[in-house]
Scaffold this active site. Structure first.
Site, short mmCIF file in Angstrom:
data_model
loop_
_atom_site.label_atom_id
_atom_site.label_comp_id
_atom_site.label_asym_id
_atom_site.label_seq_id
_atom_site.Cartn_x
_atom_site.Cartn_y
_atom_site.Cartn_z
N TYR A 157 -18.08 -6.23 27.50
CA TYR A 157 -18.50 -5.12 26.63
C TYR A 157 -19.84 -5.46 25.94
CZ TYR A 157 -17.97 -1.49 22.99
OH TYR A 157 -18.14 -0.41 22.15
N LYS A 161 -23.42 -3.51 26.31
CA LYS A 161 -24.05 -2.88 25.15
C LYS A 161 -25.41 -3.51 24.83
CE LYS A 161 -20.87 0.17 24.36
NZ LYS A 161 -21.18 1.60 24.61
P1 NAP Z 1 -13.04 6.76 23.04
O1 NAP Z 1 -12.40 7.50 21.95
O2 NAP Z 1 -12.23 5.83 23.87
O3 NAP Z 1 -13.77 7.82 24.01
C1 NAP Z 1 -14.46 7.39 25.14
C2 NAP Z 1 -15.06 8.59 25.84
O4 NAP Z 1 -15.73 8.13 27.03
C3 NAP Z 1 -14.02 9.60 26.26
O5 NAP Z 1 -14.56 10.89 26.11
C4 NAP Z 1 -13.82 9.27 27.74
O6 NAP Z 1 -13.44 10.42 28.47
C5 NAP Z 1 -15.23 8.86 28.14
N1 NAP Z 1 -15.25 8.05 29.34
C6 NAP Z 1 -14.76 6.79 29.48
N2 NAP Z 1 -14.98 6.35 30.73
C7 NAP Z 1 -15.59 7.36 31.40
C8 NAP Z 1 -16.08 7.52 32.71
N3 NAP Z 1 -15.97 6.52 33.63
N4 NAP Z 1 -16.68 8.67 33.07
C9 NAP Z 1 -16.79 9.69 32.16
N5 NAP Z 1 -16.37 9.58 30.89
C10 NAP Z 1 -15.77 8.44 30.51
O7 NAP Z 1 -14.26 5.90 22.51
P2 NAP Z 1 -15.21 6.06 21.22
O8 NAP Z 1 -14.71 5.13 20.20
O9 NAP Z 1 -15.41 7.49 20.91
O10 NAP Z 1 -16.55 5.42 21.81
C11 NAP Z 1 -17.62 6.19 22.29
C12 NAP Z 1 -18.79 5.26 22.55
O11 NAP Z 1 -19.14 4.61 21.34
C13 NAP Z 1 -18.49 4.17 23.56
O12 NAP Z 1 -19.62 3.93 24.36
C14 NAP Z 1 -18.20 2.97 22.67
O13 NAP Z 1 -18.46 1.76 23.34
C15 NAP Z 1 -19.14 3.21 21.53
N6 NAP Z 1 -18.76 2.54 20.29
C16 NAP Z 1 -17.57 2.83 19.66
C17 NAP Z 1 -17.26 2.15 18.49
C18 NAP Z 1 -15.98 2.39 17.73
O14 NAP Z 1 -15.71 1.65 16.78
N7 NAP Z 1 -15.19 3.38 18.09
C19 NAP Z 1 -18.14 1.20 17.97
C20 NAP Z 1 -19.32 0.95 18.64
C21 NAP Z 1 -19.62 1.64 19.79
P3 NAP Z 1 -12.14 10.54 29.38
O15 NAP Z 1 -11.28 9.32 29.14
O16 NAP Z 1 -11.53 11.81 28.92
O17 NAP Z 1 -12.68 10.60 30.76
#
Ligand code: NAP
Length: 249
Positions: A157, A161
């Site tokens: 990861y 990133k």
């Molecule tokens: P999440 O709730 O798990 O949502 C992930 C999203 O990505 C879902 O809409 C999922 O859609 C989509 N996705 C995953 N794999 C995919 C693929 N192969 N093709 C198309 N869509 C895909 O995650 P989140 O927390 O909102 O995170 C969103 C982004 O922010 C990510 O890049 C994550 O690394 C980053 N981030 C999150 C945090 C945090 O604390 N939450 C912190 C730093 C960065 P489906 O599963 O419906 O396909």
């Protein structure tokens, strides 16, 4: 006069079915953008589409696996022919497959790199082509503080990133002369499905590292993405913005 700065604009948001991507799609729609919403299934996008449409906005679903380059090319063609242009691209789709390096499988490595990093490449190339022709565009990549500081158990990861940060700066340099900006956000610990399963103990430890003393909400990130799509940020490109309550400074 309409004061919404994305009126008549089209924003393509990946990972728009929940969490940060859903909040980002809703925030950009609230500024007047039509939304091309991407996730792996149309079913998963329903809630996002309904939220935008019930507020009077326009949003259409484009199910695709961001890791599948050929399928993404086809989807971008469909989006371009439906909307005529793409003004904003938010590469947000991401996954985790955590584990200590010594036990990490190649499959876990490939899934995370192919989704989080190659997924951004897969979309930026064809959308960039459209933006270059338009001589305008905003690209926002969603990285993570983990890409800045690393984390035990997240080598895949963190690599994906950190890769997005170098990718962003290169794209920013390549596209700047075409009036296209490219910036990257590093969220800290935001409450979504991705972070839901952390133990209470880990949550407590993480909170101790956040000077603002609260976990982030998806809207905290969405507001900064909206800013990066607004005229106010027109002179910013290649920048890394942390949205983390002060965790990394
Ligand atoms: P999440 O709730 O798990 O949502 C992930 C999203 O990505 C879902 O809409 C999922 O859609 C989509 N996705 C995953 N794999 C995919 C693929 N192969 N093709 C198309 N869509 C895909 O995650 P989140 O927390 O909102 O995170 C969103 C982004 O922010 C990510 O890049 C994550 O690394 C980053 N981030 C999150 C945090 C945090 O604390 N939450 C912190 C730093 C960065 P489906 O599963 O419906 O396909």
């Amino acid at each position: 006069m309409n004061s919404k700065f994305l009126t008549d604009k089209v924003a393509l948001v990946t990972g728009a079915s929940r969490g940060l991507g859903k909040a980002i799609a809703i925030a950009l729609a609230a500024e007047g953008a039509s939304i091309a919403a991407v996730a792996r299934s149309e079913e998963a996008l329903k809630e996002t589409l309904e939220a935008i449409r019930s507020a009077g906005g326009r949003a259409e679903p484009f199910p695709v696996d961001v890791a599948d380059g050929a399928a993404v090319e086809t989807v971008v063609e469909k989006i371009a022919s439906l909307f005529g242009h793409v003004d904003v691209l938010v590469n947000n789709a991401g996954v985790t497959r955590d584990g200590l390096l010594m036990r990490m499988t190649s499959e876990a490595w490939d899934t995370v790199l192919n989704t989080n990093l190659k997924g951004a490449f897969n979309f930026t190339k064809p959308v960039g082509r459209l933006m270059v022709r338009q001589r305008a565009g905003r690209i926002i990549n969603i990285s993570s503080v983990i890409g800045l500081i690393g984390n035990a158990g997240q080598a895949n990861y963190a690599a994906s990133k950190a890769g997005l940060i170098g990718f962003t700066k290169s794209v920013a340099r390549e596209f700047a002369s075409r009036n296209i900006t490219c910036n990257v956000l590093c969220p800290g610990f935001i409450e979504t499905d991705m972070t839901r399963d952390l133990s209470d103990d880990l949550r407590k430890k993480l909170l101790e590292r956040v000077p603002l003393q609260r976990l982030g909400q998806p809207d905290d990130v969405a507001a900064v993405v909206a800013f990066l799509c607004s005229p106010a940020s027109g002179y910013m490109t290649g920048q890394v913005l942390t949205v983390d309550g002060g965790m990394v400074m």
